[in-house]
Design an enzyme around this catalytic site. Structure first.
Site, short mmCIF file in Angstrom:
data_model
loop_
_atom_site.label_atom_id
_atom_site.label_comp_id
_atom_site.label_asym_id
_atom_site.label_seq_id
_atom_site.Cartn_x
_atom_site.Cartn_y
_atom_site.Cartn_z
N PRO A 164 1.35 -2.31 5.47
CA PRO A 164 2.29 -2.09 4.49
C PRO A 164 1.95 -3.08 3.05
CG PRO A 164 3.29 -2.73 6.41
CD PRO A 164 1.76 -3.09 6.73
N GLU A 165 0.82 -3.81 3.51
CA GLU A 165 0.63 -4.75 2.17
C GLU A 165 -0.79 -4.38 1.41
OE1 GLU A 165 1.84 -8.68 2.82
OE2 GLU A 165 2.26 -8.27 4.71
N MET A 166 -2.02 -5.05 1.72
CA MET A 166 -3.06 -4.51 1.36
C MET A 166 -4.11 -3.79 1.98
SD MET A 166 -4.04 -8.36 -0.30
CE MET A 166 -5.46 -7.92 -1.35
N ALA A 193 -2.75 -6.34 6.44
CA ALA A 193 -1.55 -5.57 7.09
C ALA A 193 -1.36 -4.08 6.23
CB ALA A 193 -0.23 -6.39 6.60
N HIS A 249 0.80 -1.16 0.07
CA HIS A 249 -0.03 0.03 0.04
C HIS A 249 0.75 1.35 -0.02
CE1 HIS A 249 -3.62 2.01 0.53
NE2 HIS A 249 -3.24 2.59 1.72
#
Length: 346
Positions: free
Chosen positions: A147-149, A145, A103
């Protein structure tokens, strides 16, 4: 005439002995590999299904829906990141970069590399620290998460339930009374991932085809076993278990990222299947050369220096682990509606 006759018998006997020696050599190496804990992907469909679907949950409808969701970018907060972004099925099940990017172009804060999703069904645990027991549970983590989705459970549920075609697909797969909640959504993705199995020539060799590997690959396999690589890279996945890392020597790229493993310093051993397609290597993606990775494992895990020649031979064997991928046709997605939450880049 007697001399020619004797010469013919001698040549025939020599050829027969060479054939028997080759057969015994193949048989011995296969037995040695199996005794070292290496296992083939079963050729029998029933035996394979029992391994990948022990609870009998997989159906064609669930797998089709799970594949659609695996590629679905609207499961992310931004609406542009899917599971396939980091686990690209066209790139060996990985993203090909040292640390996963999510993200708002945020790199993984611990500098963790995306492991392949191919053959992950055979792992003892999921994630580098082994915190998830199976694929269905694992699918929940990256989706939420930051930093991810970066998508909260409520947002994932809202988006999917706002699209009538998705609701209909869930009802077709699970029955009219299905509750399309976060757990059902992520579990369906996990069921699809269970089918991502890639049998290779190595499996053919273990399953009895002595010609499936060439002589150089067999020599590499012999070294792979003799050096002790099977202490960690074993089982069907040639990896997937939790092991101490580093074990006996210092990892020379330990300063990249802050990952130290689980509370006991254990790290999930990556699978070696399709390893030629999943660079860069190690949890922090610090090594791009497979030969260097083999030599670093020798120093770090086995306490030995593996020569350039031996490392190259082992790499030759590892090439035989490149498997046949399932045919994946990129899915079409149902249209959003007025009720579907808009992309959010915050």
């Amino acid at each position: 005439m007697k001399i020619l006759s004797l010469l013919g018998i001698s040549l025939f006997t020599s050829t027969l002995l060479m054939a028997n020696t080759t057969h015994m050599s193949n048989t011995t190496l296969v037995e040695k590999a199996k005794n070292a804990g290496l296992k083939a992907i079963p050729t029998d469909a029933t035996a394979l299904k029992k391994l990948i679907d022990p609870k009998g949950e997989i159906t064609d409808e669930k797998v089709t829906l799970g594949k659609q969701l695996f590629f679905e970018p609207r499961l992310s907060k931004s609406g542009i990141i899917s599971c396939n972004t980091c686990h690209n099925l066209g790139l060996g099940g990985v993203d090909g970069v040292p640390a996963a990017v999510g993200h708002n172009w945020t790199a993984n804060p611990h500098h963790l590399n995306s492991p392949t999703v191919y053959n992950a069904v055979f792992f003892d645990a999921q994630f580098w620290d082994g915190r998830s027991p199976d694929l269905e549970d694992q699918a929940q983590g990256p989706m939420q998460a930051t930093p991810e989705m970066a998508a909260p459970k409520s947002l994932v549920e809202e988006r999917i339930n706002s699209i009538p075609e998705y609701v209909e697909s869930f009802q077709k797969a699970y029955g009219k009374d299905v509750k399309v909640d976060f757990k059902t959504i992520t579990s369906t993705i996990g069921l699809f991932e269970r089918t991502l199995v890639t049998p290779s020539r190595f499996d053919d060799y273990l399953n009895g085809n002595k010609d499936a590997l060439n002589d150089a690959e067999k020599e590499g396999l012999q070294l792979f076993i003799d050096k002790g690589c099977t202490a960690c890279h074993t089982g069907i996945a040639l990896g997937g278990s939790m092991q101490p890392f580093p074990a006996v020597g210092k990892y020379k790229y330990a300063n990249i990222g802050d990952f130290k493993g689980d509370k006991n310093g254990m790290v999930k051993t990556p699978t070696l299947r399709n390893i030629t397609q999943t660079a860069p290597y190690f949890h922090n993606g610090a090594i791009w050369s497979l030969k260097e990775a083999v030599q670093e494992m020798g120093t770090t895990q086995l306490g030995m220096k593996i020569s350039d020649e031996d490392a190259s031979k082992i790499v030759t064997f590892l090439g035989s682990l490149t498997g046949k991928k399932p045919e994946i046709i990129y899915p079409q997605f149902p249209m959003s509606t007025d009720k579907t939450a808009k992309p959010d880049f915050k």
